[in-house]
Design an enzyme around this catalytic site. Structure first.
Site, PDB file in Angstrom:
ATOM      1  N   SER A  78     -28.786 -44.126   7.094  1.00 32.95           N
ATOM      2  CA  SER A  78     -28.029 -42.938   6.683  1.00 32.95           C
ATOM      3  C   SER A  78     -26.731 -42.879   7.470  1.00 32.95           C
ATOM      4  CB  SER A  78     -28.841 -41.670   6.953  1.00 32.95           C
ATOM      5  OG  SER A  78     -28.033 -40.514   6.771  1.00 32.95           O
ATOM      6  N   TYR A 118     -33.884 -36.401  12.673  1.00 36.46           N
ATOM      7  CA  TYR A 118     -33.796 -37.304  11.526  1.00 36.46           C
ATOM      8  C   TYR A 118     -32.801 -38.427  11.810  1.00 36.46           C
ATOM      9  CZ  TYR A 118     -32.251 -38.971   6.934  1.00 36.46           C
ATOM     10  OH  TYR A 118     -31.876 -39.756   5.873  1.00 36.46           O
TER      11      TYR A 118
END
Length: 256
Positions: free
Chosen positions: A148, A161
């Protein structure tokens, strides 16, 4: 139509919807037989299989809870049940680790249970599933990890995360070094804001979110799952044979 992955077997985790579905469909269009992994969304996985078949490809669905301790064994058992034979276990050419827990709390409100689930699905599962698949992964194969953009962009609201994606990127270049002698490439692809069910919910809850996300990108638009699928397809093809140990930014130039 060219089929650069004809004769290849691929596993895509978390392929029942969103980016995972787009990845599986693209690899199927390129000729691979795709194992469509899912956890809770059996109907979504079935739809992914049907979409691949509608484009003339071949696919099967397999189930495994990647948060469970026995996730690697479940993945292997699923692969053998649909791709293996009575005399030989299933072999793979392409492994795409896409499944992941997509949101987290900030550091002040994070719970131990949330932390453990994040790292179990986003880090532990790719590591140990890959470990168990190494004897099944053919020389010259491909491993692609979906990271990501937040691994390089500070966003404290989702710090835990982001930490899992940073770990996944370290895993990527370490594994690339280990498997290079077998001609296996290992890379990560880091998407930015991509239109899917989760981001649509965010847009409905926050009408300004879409405009904010567009402004983050140098290309001034939101990403589509197919944008990410094209990058992964390149890495899985023979054209990507000289790229390994890399993180390919697929954020549309966010926060340049």
């Amino acid at each position: 139509m060219s089929k650069p992955l004809m004769g290849k077997n691929a596993l895509v985790t978390g392929a029942s919807k969103g980016i995972g579905r787009a990845l599986a469909v693209r690899l199927g269009q390129d000729g691979a037989v795709v194992a469509v992994h899912y956890n809770s969304d059996a109907e979504g996985a079935k739809e992914t299989v049907h979409e691949i078949e509608r484009h003339g490809g071949h696919a099967v669905a397999i189930h495994a809870d990647l948060a469970a301790d026995d996730a690697p064994e479940s993945v292997l058992a699923g692969l053998d049940s649909v791709l293996g034979s009575h005399v030989a276990p299933a072999e793979l050419d392409i492994v795409v680790h896409n499944a992941g827990v997509g949101e987290s709390s900030d550091v002040e409100s994070l719970t131990l249970a949330e932390y453990e689930r994040l790292f179990a699905v986003n880090v532990r599962a790719p590591l140990f599933v890959t470990q168990r698949l190494l004897p099944r992964l053919r020389d010259g194969g491909r491993v692609v990890n979906i990271s990501s953009g937040v691994a390089r962009i500070a966003m404290p609201a989702i710090m835990p995360y982001a930490m899992t994606k940073g770990a996944l990127e370290v895993f990527t270049f370490q594994l690339a070094q280990q498997l290079g002698s077998r001609g296996i490439t290992v890379n990560a692809v880091a998407p930015g804001v991509v239109v899917n069910d989760r981001t649509r919910d965010q847009m409905r809850a926050n009408p300004g979110f879409a405009d904010y996300a567009r402004e983050l990108s140098a290309l001034k638009r939101l990403g589509e799952p197919e944008d990410v699928a094209g990058v992964v397809a390149f890495l899985c093809s023979d054209d990507g044979r000289w790229v390994t140990g890399q993180v390919l930014d697929a954020t549309g130039g966010a926060h340049l």
